[in-house]
Design an enzyme around this catalytic site. Sequence first.
Site, mmCIF file in Angstrom:
data_model
loop_
_atom_site.group_PDB
_atom_site.id
_atom_site.type_symbol
_atom_site.label_atom_id
_atom_site.label_comp_id
_atom_site.label_asym_id
_atom_site.label_seq_id
_atom_site.Cartn_x
_atom_site.Cartn_y
_atom_site.Cartn_z
ATOM 1 N N GLY A 45 44.062 104.092 22.268
ATOM 2 C CA GLY A 45 45.018 105.022 22.850
ATOM 3 C C GLY A 45 45.613 104.440 24.115
ATOM 4 O O GLY A 45 44.985 103.601 24.771
ATOM 5 N N GLN A 50 49.812 104.778 32.233
ATOM 6 C CA GLN A 50 48.947 103.591 32.342
ATOM 7 C C GLN A 50 49.761 102.298 32.400
ATOM 8 O O GLN A 50 49.247 101.263 32.812
ATOM 9 C CB GLN A 50 47.990 103.500 31.134
ATOM 10 C CG GLN A 50 46.906 104.562 31.125
ATOM 11 C CD GLN A 50 46.001 104.382 29.920
ATOM 12 O OE1 GLN A 50 46.285 104.883 28.840
ATOM 13 N NE2 GLN A 50 44.913 103.644 30.096
ATOM 14 N N CYS A 93 38.140 103.106 28.756
ATOM 15 C CA CYS A 93 39.560 103.279 29.047
ATOM 16 C C CYS A 93 40.141 101.926 29.437
ATOM 17 O O CYS A 93 39.530 101.191 30.203
ATOM 18 C CB CYS A 93 39.713 104.278 30.199
ATOM 19 S SG CYS A 93 41.421 104.546 30.701
ATOM 20 N N LEU A 94 41.312 101.620 28.911
ATOM 21 C CA LEU A 94 41.946 100.337 29.244
ATOM 22 C C LEU A 94 42.239 100.233 30.738
ATOM 23 O O LEU A 94 42.356 99.136 31.275
ATOM 24 C CB LEU A 94 43.239 100.156 28.436
ATOM 25 C CG LEU A 94 43.060 99.978 26.922
ATOM 26 C CD1 LEU A 94 44.416 99.913 26.243
ATOM 27 C CD2 LEU A 94 42.231 98.749 26.606
ATOM 28 N N HIS A 135 41.557 112.564 25.783
ATOM 29 C CA HIS A 135 41.461 111.499 26.793
ATOM 30 C C HIS A 135 42.861 111.077 27.261
ATOM 31 O O HIS A 135 43.127 111.011 28.459
ATOM 32 C CB HIS A 135 40.699 110.305 26.198
ATOM 33 C CG HIS A 135 40.637 109.101 27.092
ATOM 34 N ND1 HIS A 135 39.447 108.587 27.580
ATOM 35 C CD2 HIS A 135 41.617 108.295 27.585
ATOM 36 C CE1 HIS A 135 39.717 107.529 28.345
ATOM 37 N NE2 HIS A 135 41.022 107.325 28.359
ATOM 38 N N GLU A 136 43.756 110.826 26.292
ATOM 39 C CA GLU A 136 45.105 110.374 26.652
ATOM 40 C C GLU A 136 45.890 111.474 27.353
ATOM 41 O O GLU A 136 46.637 111.215 28.296
ATOM 42 C CB GLU A 136 45.874 109.887 25.418
ATOM 43 C CG GLU A 136 45.237 108.720 24.683
ATOM 44 C CD GLU A 136 44.843 107.565 25.595
ATOM 45 O OE1 GLU A 136 45.533 107.307 26.588
ATOM 46 O OE2 GLU A 136 43.821 106.929 25.305
ATOM 47 N N HIS A 139 45.423 111.620 30.992
ATOM 48 C CA HIS A 139 46.173 110.630 31.788
ATOM 49 C C HIS A 139 47.500 111.206 32.291
ATOM 50 O O HIS A 139 47.975 110.829 33.358
ATOM 51 C CB HIS A 139 46.475 109.378 30.954
ATOM 52 C CG HIS A 139 45.337 108.393 30.894
ATOM 53 N ND1 HIS A 139 44.837 107.758 32.003
ATOM 54 C CD2 HIS A 139 44.611 107.915 29.848
ATOM 55 C CE1 HIS A 139 43.844 106.943 31.651
ATOM 56 N NE2 HIS A 139 43.691 107.024 30.344
HETATM 57 CO CO CO Z 1 42.330 105.935 29.212
#
Ligand code: CO
Length: 167
Positions: A45, A50, A93-94, A135-136, A139
Amino acid sequence: MLLEILTYPNPELLKVSNPVKKFDRHLHFLLDNMAETMYEANGIGLAAPQVGHKVRAFIVDVAINKGDQNQLREFINPKISHGSGSIIFEEGCLSVPGLSEEVKRKEKIRIDYLDRFGKPQTLETEGLLAVAIQHENDHLDGVLFVDRLSPIRRRMAKKKLSKAITL
Ligand code: CO
């Protein structure tokens, strides 16, 4: 085109994103580049903030097993409702490299959103896809998964994180 993924503790990750207003080629270009960036980074994701775009859009593809066909989904101006049940899943998470923690989320959700052409869509889903969407979606409100931990576990996670960043 690969985009730069912002990482913790970049303050941009903690800001609230704005609704998408134009469903034009600029948006499509962003979404296409986000997909390329997500696959390159082996993520499931990625949210627009981000990669430095403060707009309410994210992508998810939970078909993580090699050989599976891509199941790319795009969510714009999403609204999650009717959450039920709970599920604990180890999340990473990236934007928070080097850390994964168990997070409790709703097991089933309904999400109303727009597709890349501005057309309203609805999805009811559960399990990993529901986890990834929550989760996304966080953000877009400047919330990271570490913020979903209990105060004690959050303190431990942030300690681990500051070590990971210094080393
Ligand atoms: Co994330």
